[in-house]
Design a protein around this motif. Structure first.
Motif, mmCIF file in Angstrom:
data_model
loop_
_atom_site.group_PDB
_atom_site.id
_atom_site.type_symbol
_atom_site.label_atom_id
_atom_site.label_comp_id
_atom_site.label_asym_id
_atom_site.label_seq_id
_atom_site.Cartn_x
_atom_site.Cartn_y
_atom_site.Cartn_z
ATOM 1 N N PRO A 105 1.216 5.776 -2.159
ATOM 2 C CA PRO A 105 0.325 6.481 -3.073
ATOM 3 C C PRO A 105 1.068 7.605 -3.802
ATOM 4 O O PRO A 105 2.102 8.080 -3.340
ATOM 5 C CB PRO A 105 -0.760 7.049 -2.154
ATOM 6 N N HIS A 106 0.494 8.005 -4.930
ATOM 7 C CA HIS A 106 1.101 9.079 -5.710
ATOM 8 C C HIS A 106 1.330 10.285 -4.800
ATOM 9 O O HIS A 106 0.443 10.672 -4.035
ATOM 10 C CB HIS A 106 0.186 9.445 -6.880
ATOM 11 N N LEU A 107 2.518 10.858 -4.864
ATOM 12 C CA LEU A 107 2.903 11.936 -3.941
ATOM 13 C C LEU A 107 1.991 13.160 -3.994
ATOM 14 O O LEU A 107 1.824 13.850 -2.999
ATOM 15 C CB LEU A 107 4.342 12.379 -4.213
ATOM 16 N N ALA A 167 -11.930 4.357 -0.228
ATOM 17 C CA ALA A 167 -10.540 3.887 -0.178
ATOM 18 C C ALA A 167 -9.745 4.856 0.685
ATOM 19 O O ALA A 167 -9.922 6.070 0.622
ATOM 20 C CB ALA A 167 -9.947 3.821 -1.582
ATOM 21 N N ARG A 168 -8.862 4.314 1.511
ATOM 22 C CA ARG A 168 -8.075 5.137 2.440
ATOM 23 C C ARG A 168 -6.693 5.434 1.874
ATOM 24 O O ARG A 168 -6.028 4.557 1.348
ATOM 25 C CB ARG A 168 -7.902 4.428 3.778
ATOM 26 N N HIS A 169 -6.297 6.660 2.028
ATOM 27 C CA HIS A 169 -4.928 7.052 1.722
ATOM 28 C C HIS A 169 -4.080 6.477 2.846
ATOM 29 O O HIS A 169 -4.269 6.837 4.009
ATOM 30 C CB HIS A 169 -4.834 8.577 1.684
ATOM 31 N N PRO A 170 -3.154 5.558 2.547
ATOM 32 C CA PRO A 170 -2.448 4.849 3.612
ATOM 33 C C PRO A 170 -1.488 5.696 4.436
ATOM 34 O O PRO A 170 -1.112 5.310 5.532
ATOM 35 C CB PRO A 170 -1.698 3.745 2.863
ATOM 36 N N VAL A 171 -1.114 6.855 3.951
ATOM 37 C CA VAL A 171 -0.210 7.731 4.694
ATOM 38 C C VAL A 171 -1.006 8.761 5.498
ATOM 39 O O VAL A 171 -0.738 8.984 6.679
ATOM 40 C CB VAL A 171 0.784 8.434 3.744
ATOM 41 N N CYS A 178 0.827 -1.214 0.000
ATOM 42 C CA CYS A 178 0.000 0.000 0.000
ATOM 43 C C CYS A 178 0.860 1.263 0.000
ATOM 44 O O CYS A 178 0.429 2.305 -0.467
ATOM 45 C CB CYS A 178 -1.000 -0.001 1.138
ATOM 46 N N VAL A 179 2.089 1.171 0.495
ATOM 47 C CA VAL A 179 3.030 2.290 0.424
ATOM 48 C C VAL A 179 4.308 1.779 -0.233
ATOM 49 O O VAL A 179 4.886 0.794 0.209
ATOM 50 C CB VAL A 179 3.351 2.858 1.828
ATOM 51 N N VAL A 180 4.714 2.451 -1.299
ATOM 52 C CA VAL A 180 5.957 2.121 -1.997
ATOM 53 C C VAL A 180 6.749 3.412 -2.111
ATOM 54 O O VAL A 180 6.214 4.431 -2.551
ATOM 55 C CB VAL A 180 5.694 1.551 -3.409
ATOM 56 N N ALA A 181 7.988 3.373 -1.705
ATOM 57 C CA ALA A 181 8.851 4.550 -1.799
ATOM 58 C C ALA A 181 10.216 4.104 -2.292
ATOM 59 O O ALA A 181 11.037 3.625 -1.528
ATOM 60 C CB ALA A 181 8.972 5.237 -0.448
ATOM 61 N N ASP A 182 10.408 4.210 -3.601
ATOM 62 C CA ASP A 182 11.743 3.947 -4.138
ATOM 63 C C ASP A 182 12.049 4.994 -5.200
ATOM 64 O O ASP A 182 11.246 5.893 -5.444
ATOM 65 C CB ASP A 182 11.891 2.497 -4.627
#
Length: 179
Positions: free
Chosen positions: A117-119, A138-142, A107-111
């Motif tokens: 989610p899209h920044l 739908a929940r924004h995971p951050v 649900c969160v990818v940071a590379d």
């Protein structure tokens, strides 16, 4: 493990709707991906330098790929449909962005190449309006709030729903690769 993934589509060059339909058709042909639904079309003001207006939509996918693998395939579709990356936030035939990935492990990818989610999702009505049609809860995971709550907090922006000529209705049957 299958995930529900929301991908934003945008175009502001040439026949914008045809570009979105071609991208949707290509997405529907990806192995390990099923199109679950698509939003209405939205005519939107551009972000960044002066350029033509965008046509935007969001599609919901069931996906058995990793986020990075899906990104590679989406970038290839962009390239195949004539996208040339010459100017940040510049005009483009097609833009495909992974907005949300609804699966516990991803649900969160940071590379370096992908942020999910899209920044900028929480700032962009042109992405949130169509996303809210498909997944208002739908929940924004951050940020920990729903898409509908994010949309309610945004100031008005130049985003208008538009009638479609070729784009399938939200209730359309898939696959759409026959388009």
């Amino acid at each position: 493990m299958s995930a529900t993934v929301y991908v934003g589509l945008g175009s502001n060059e040439g026949d914008r709707e045809s570009h979105l339909v071609a991208a949707l058709a290509a997405i529907s042909c990806i192995d390990a991906v099923s199109v679950l639904g698509c939003s209405s079309l939205y005519d939107t003001a551009p972000v960044g330098p002066a350029q033509p207006r965008f046509l935007n939509a969001v599609v919901a996918l069931e996906c058995d790929l990793t986020p990075q693998r899906l990104l590679c395939i989406l970038q290839r579709i962009e390239q195949d449909l004539g996208r040339r990356r010459m100017q940040r936030w510049g005009p483009r035939t097609i833009d495909l962005d992974i907005l949300l990935w609804d699966e516990e492990d991803h649900c969160v990818v940071a590379d370096a190449n992908l942020q999910v989610p899209h920044l900028e999702l929480h700032k962009r009505r042109f992405a949130l309006e169509p996303l809210a049609e498909l997944a208002p809860d739908a929940r924004h995971p951050v940020l920990g709030v729903t898409v509908q709550e994010l949309l309610a907090k945004l100031a008005p922006q130049d985003v208008r729903k538009r009638e479609a000529l070729y784009w399938p209705d939200m209730g359309a049957r898939f696959p759409v690769h026959e388009l």
